[in-house]
Design a protein around this motif. Structure first.
Motif, PDB file in Angstrom:
ATOM      1  N   ARG A 202       0.854  -1.192   0.000  1.00 27.34           N
ATOM      2  CA  ARG A 202       0.000   0.000   0.000  1.00 27.34           C
ATOM      3  C   ARG A 202       0.891   1.245   0.000  1.00 27.34           C
ATOM      4  O   ARG A 202       1.049   1.946   0.995  1.00 27.34           O
ATOM      5  CB  ARG A 202      -0.943  -0.034   1.198  1.00 27.34           C
ATOM      6  CG  ARG A 202      -1.887  -1.234   1.113  1.00 27.34           C
ATOM      7  CD  ARG A 202      -2.909  -1.265   2.214  1.00 27.34           C
ATOM      8  NE  ARG A 202      -3.688  -2.496   2.125  1.00 27.34           N
ATOM      9  CZ  ARG A 202      -4.646  -2.846   2.968  1.00 27.34           C
ATOM     10  NH1 ARG A 202      -4.949  -2.059   3.980  1.00 27.34           N
ATOM     11  NH2 ARG A 202      -5.306  -3.971   2.810  1.00 27.34           N
ATOM     12  N   LEU A 203       1.464   1.487  -1.156  1.00 28.45           N
ATOM     13  CA  LEU A 203       2.470   2.542  -1.285  1.00 28.45           C
ATOM     14  C   LEU A 203       1.885   3.918  -1.006  1.00 28.45           C
ATOM     15  O   LEU A 203       2.615   4.830  -0.602  1.00 28.45           O
ATOM     16  CB  LEU A 203       3.079   2.512  -2.692  1.00 28.45           C
ATOM     17  CG  LEU A 203       3.691   1.174  -3.121  1.00 28.45           C
ATOM     18  CD1 LEU A 203       4.261   1.283  -4.528  1.00 28.45           C
ATOM     19  CD2 LEU A 203       4.773   0.737  -2.141  1.00 28.45           C
ATOM     20  N   SER A 233       8.694   2.320 -11.658  1.00 32.96           N
ATOM     21  CA  SER A 233       8.219   1.080 -11.054  1.00 32.96           C
ATOM     22  C   SER A 233       6.944   0.584 -11.727  1.00 32.96           C
ATOM     23  O   SER A 233       6.054   1.375 -12.043  1.00 32.96           O
ATOM     24  CB  SER A 233       7.949   1.306  -9.560  1.00 32.96           C
ATOM     25  OG  SER A 233       7.340   0.162  -8.976  1.00 32.96           O
ATOM     26  N   PRO A 234       6.817  -0.750 -11.931  1.00 31.43           N
ATOM     27  CA  PRO A 234       5.552  -1.286 -12.457  1.00 31.43           C
ATOM     28  C   PRO A 234       4.423  -1.224 -11.439  1.00 31.43           C
ATOM     29  O   PRO A 234       3.263  -1.394 -11.802  1.00 31.43           O
ATOM     30  CB  PRO A 234       5.906  -2.737 -12.804  1.00 31.43           C
ATOM     31  CG  PRO A 234       7.049  -3.074 -11.895  1.00 31.43           C
ATOM     32  CD  PRO A 234       7.831  -1.804 -11.729  1.00 31.43           C
ATOM     33  N   VAL A 235       4.750  -1.010 -10.171  1.00 27.79           N
ATOM     34  CA  VAL A 235       3.734  -0.812  -9.128  1.00 27.79           C
ATOM     35  C   VAL A 235       3.967   0.561  -8.514  1.00 27.79           C
ATOM     36  O   VAL A 235       5.068   0.875  -8.075  1.00 27.79           O
ATOM     37  CB  VAL A 235       3.788  -1.917  -8.051  1.00 27.79           C
ATOM     38  CG1 VAL A 235       3.297  -3.225  -8.614  1.00 27.79           C
ATOM     39  CG2 VAL A 235       5.194  -2.090  -7.479  1.00 27.79           C
ATOM     40  N   ALA A 236       2.948   1.391  -8.518  1.00 21.71           N
ATOM     41  CA  ALA A 236       3.070   2.761  -8.019  1.00 21.71           C
ATOM     42  C   ALA A 236       1.729   3.212  -7.480  1.00 21.71           C
ATOM     43  O   ALA A 236       0.672   2.774  -7.950  1.00 21.71           O
ATOM     44  CB  ALA A 236       3.534   3.702  -9.137  1.00 21.71           C
ATOM     45  N   PRO A 251       7.486  12.154 -11.075  1.00 22.70           N
ATOM     46  CA  PRO A 251       6.170  12.686 -10.730  1.00 22.70           C
ATOM     47  C   PRO A 251       6.039  12.899  -9.224  1.00 22.70           C
ATOM     48  O   PRO A 251       6.842  12.372  -8.452  1.00 22.70           O
ATOM     49  CB  PRO A 251       5.226  11.564 -11.183  1.00 22.70           C
ATOM     50  CG  PRO A 251       6.038  10.322 -11.017  1.00 22.70           C
ATOM     51  CD  PRO A 251       7.448  10.701 -11.340  1.00 22.70           C
ATOM     52  N   PRO A 252       5.040  13.659  -8.767  1.00 19.36           N
ATOM     53  CA  PRO A 252       4.856  13.861  -7.334  1.00 19.36           C
ATOM     54  C   PRO A 252       4.494  12.549  -6.639  1.00 19.36           C
ATOM     55  O   PRO A 252       3.833  11.694  -7.223  1.00 19.36           O
ATOM     56  CB  PRO A 252       3.702  14.862  -7.259  1.00 19.36           C
ATOM     57  CG  PRO A 252       2.972  14.709  -8.552  1.00 19.36           C
ATOM     58  CD  PRO A 252       4.009  14.352  -9.564  1.00 19.36           C
ATOM     59  N   VAL A 253       4.925  12.424  -5.382  1.00 13.88           N
ATOM     60  CA  VAL A 253       4.625  11.206  -4.625  1.00 13.88           C
ATOM     61  C   VAL A 253       3.760  11.487  -3.407  1.00 13.88           C
ATOM     62  O   VAL A 253       3.364  10.557  -2.706  1.00 13.88           O
ATOM     63  CB  VAL A 253       5.918  10.485  -4.173  1.00 13.88           C
ATOM     64  CG1 VAL A 253       6.716  10.025  -5.370  1.00 13.88           C
ATOM     65  CG2 VAL A 253       6.745  11.378  -3.270  1.00 13.88           C
ATOM     66  N   THR A 254       3.437  12.754  -3.153  1.00 14.45           N
ATOM     67  CA  THR A 254       2.574  13.097  -2.027  1.00 14.45           C
ATOM     68  C   THR A 254       1.373  13.889  -2.517  1.00 14.45           C
ATOM     69  O   THR A 254       1.406  14.500  -3.589  1.00 14.45           O
ATOM     70  CB  THR A 254       3.317  13.935  -0.971  1.00 14.45           C
ATOM     71  OG1 THR A 254       3.600  15.234  -1.510  1.00 14.45           O
ATOM     72  CG2 THR A 254       4.617  13.267  -0.550  1.00 14.45           C
TER      73      THR A 254
END
Length: 539
Positions: A202-203, A233-236, A251-254
């Motif tokens: 649950r990234l 990553s193939p999962v994001a 890209p943004p991660v938050t």
């Protein structure tokens, strides 16, 4: 020399199955690193090499060197490394050796031979650090899942390790409890300089806390800053997928970063059609529960609850840990205890039927999927499911293929990863195609493609007239799957309605996309709207 965690050309294989292939990386002291990768990629194996569980307790062949705080790990056992590496597995209860919080925290100190005064000081420091003062005298069985997870972390910290490795620490937690655990880990990194290596599917929960990431895929590791790794990553998480769709830099991660980029996309989406809200009653009545009550000694888990559901409905059952979700599912299925009330599925009470007949009315996948698995191989489990469910040969195997790729059917179920084991239990239950399907936290251990495949399979079942009720803390899966959301608190229903309406009104259960683009729930919705309007990149 690294003072954190360093891998130098590490390879590991179970018999002929290569899991880690010439892996090298170096995490500095006080780094919060997120380990990502598809289901079954070997993340748990990599974590266990850090404290010696691999290969000492798993078998297999290992090459290369692992060092923590400059000390060589290879050749040492987990006991030898207890003062260096703290390890917290997927199930904290399985790792406890006592019955009470303070005893559990003191156990490691006792094994290390600390003097009583030093032991009391160490335990008190851990209690204060992790916010456990209110429960230090309580039994472990009386704690919430989030509290148990913090106790497990505390037990691992008593020895004062330089590094802490955690395997899916938030998988069984509601969003609030997960934030509590992750905030505690954040304090360990910043206040004590502990190096944290954490694997999580649950990234969307964890990415905002991480300094860096490791992507494990095909046995190889890609290391780097969190944004750079998730970009390839193939999962994001959805926020990264939305950033890719809108061509935002990063890209943004938050959520905070994404909202700063989102003004143009919000304007572009204004006036575009959103998917229609699915009706709460999608088909003929199937389930009717009236006054359902479940009591345990000293606890009322379900309190006179009424619930009706029709064929074709996709219901997400949500609520904090301890709200009564699992107890309700078992009561509906007929196997679990019911102190009062009545349940009818197609007019029949499952509690009055034999177990085989009961499963034909309602299939339930428990939170521990291994409870459903008894055969020696994956193939034997699938064959048994086909026979028990009176389904054509190969039905279970086909469902399993839709959920998990490249699974060797000669593997013993206990040798599967958590996600693979869950997928097998789901396939076994789905083979019988009961009219009512109940699933307790089915996305634990599944990556985003696996969850999308599960949502698609469940949607197909509901389109064929089945009703699916899923107990989940996974708000992203809820946004993708559910037509209706029912929220429980203290054994009672406090909200019940269309998914879009319920989750949009709840900061606790709102998915990432809804926090960035109010009124929208998933990246797929946004992409479909932009494509229909002739603009795939909407940023």
């Amino acid at each position: 020399m690294s003072t954190g965690i360093a891998f130098e050309r590490v390879s590991f294989a179970y018999e002929d199955a290569l899991v880690l292939d010439d892996v090298s990386f170096d995490l500095p002291e006080g780094e919060f690193c997120l380990l990502v990768g598809p289901t079954g990629a070997g993340k748990s194996t990599l974590l266990k090499t850090v404290n010696g569980l691999v290969p000492h307790f798993t078998g297999g062949t290992m090459r290369g060197d692992v060092r923590v705080a400059g000390r060589a790990v290879r050749g040492a056992t987990p006991a030898d490394l207890a003062d260096l590496v703290g390890y917290v597995g997927q199930d904290p209860l399985a790792g406890f050796v006592t019955d009470e919080v303070e005893l559990e925290l003191a156990y490691t100190a006792e094994q290390l031979g600390l003097a009583p005064a030093a032991m009391r000081k160490r335990v008190t420091e851990i209690v204060d650090l992790l916010g456990l003062a209110d429960v230090r005298d309580r039994a472990l069985a009386q704690l919430s899942s989030g509290q148990r997870q913090r106790v497990a972390i505390g037990a691992a910290l008593v020895a004062g390790p330089a590094a802490l490795v955690l395997d899916e620490p938030t998988s069984a937690l509601d969003p609030t409890a997960a934030d509590e655990v992750l905030s505690a880990l954040h304090r360990l990194v910043h206040d004590l300089g502990v190096t944290v290596l954490l694997a999580e599917h649950r990234l969307e929960r964890v990415a905002q806390y991480a300094d860096s990431a490791l992507l494990l895929n095909g046995g190889k590791v890609t290391a780097g800053p969190i944004a750079e790794v998730l970009a390839v990553s193939p999962v994001a998480p959805p926020v990264v997928a939305l950033g890719r769709l809108a061509a935002w830099p990063g890209p943004p991660v938050t959520i905070r970063e994404a909202r700063r980029h989102a003004a143009g996309l919000r304007e572009r989406l204004t006036g575009l059609e959103r998917p229609a809200i699915a009706p709460a009653q999608a088909g003929p009545p199937l389930l009717e529960a009236r006054g359902v009550t479940v009591d345990y000694p000293g606890v009322r888990a379900v309190d006179g609850l009424d619930l009706a559901a029709g064929r074709g409905e996709r219901i997400a059952l949500m609520g904090r840990n301890g709200s009564g979700k699992s107890s309700l599912l078992w009561a509906l299925q007929g196997t679990g205890k019911r102190s009062g009330g009545r349940v009818a599925i197609g007019g029949a009470d499952p509690a009055s039927r034999r177990p085989g007949e009961r499963r034909q009315l309602a299939g339930l996948v428990p939170a521990e999927p291994a409870d459903l698995l008894y055969a020696e191989t994956v193939a034997a489990e699938c064959e048994g499911a086909d026979e028990d469910g009176r389904a054509p040969r190969g039905t279970c195997a086909k469902i399993l293929d839709d959920l998990v790729d490249d699974l060797d059917d000669a593997t013993h179920p206990r040798d599967l990863s958590e996600g693979q084991r869950l997928a097998l239990a789901l396939a076994v239950t789905l083979t019988a195609a009961p009219p009512l399907l109940l699933l307790d936290e089915p996305t634990r251990g599944l990556d985003y493609p696996g969850k999308a495949a599960l949502a698609a399979r469940l949607t197909q079942l509901t389109a064929a007239g089945h009703c699916v009720v899923v107990s989940t803390h996974d708000v992203e899966f809820c946004a993708e799957f559910a037509s209706r959301v029912v929220i429980l608190s203290d054994g009672e229903i406090v909200a019940d309605g269309p998914a879009r309406q319920i989750v949009a009104a709840s900061p606790m259960f709102a998915p990432q996309v809804a926090k960035i683009l109010p009124g929208w729930l998933t990246v797929a919705e946004v992409a479909a709207a932009l494509e229909a309007d002739g603009d795939v990149a909407g940023g």
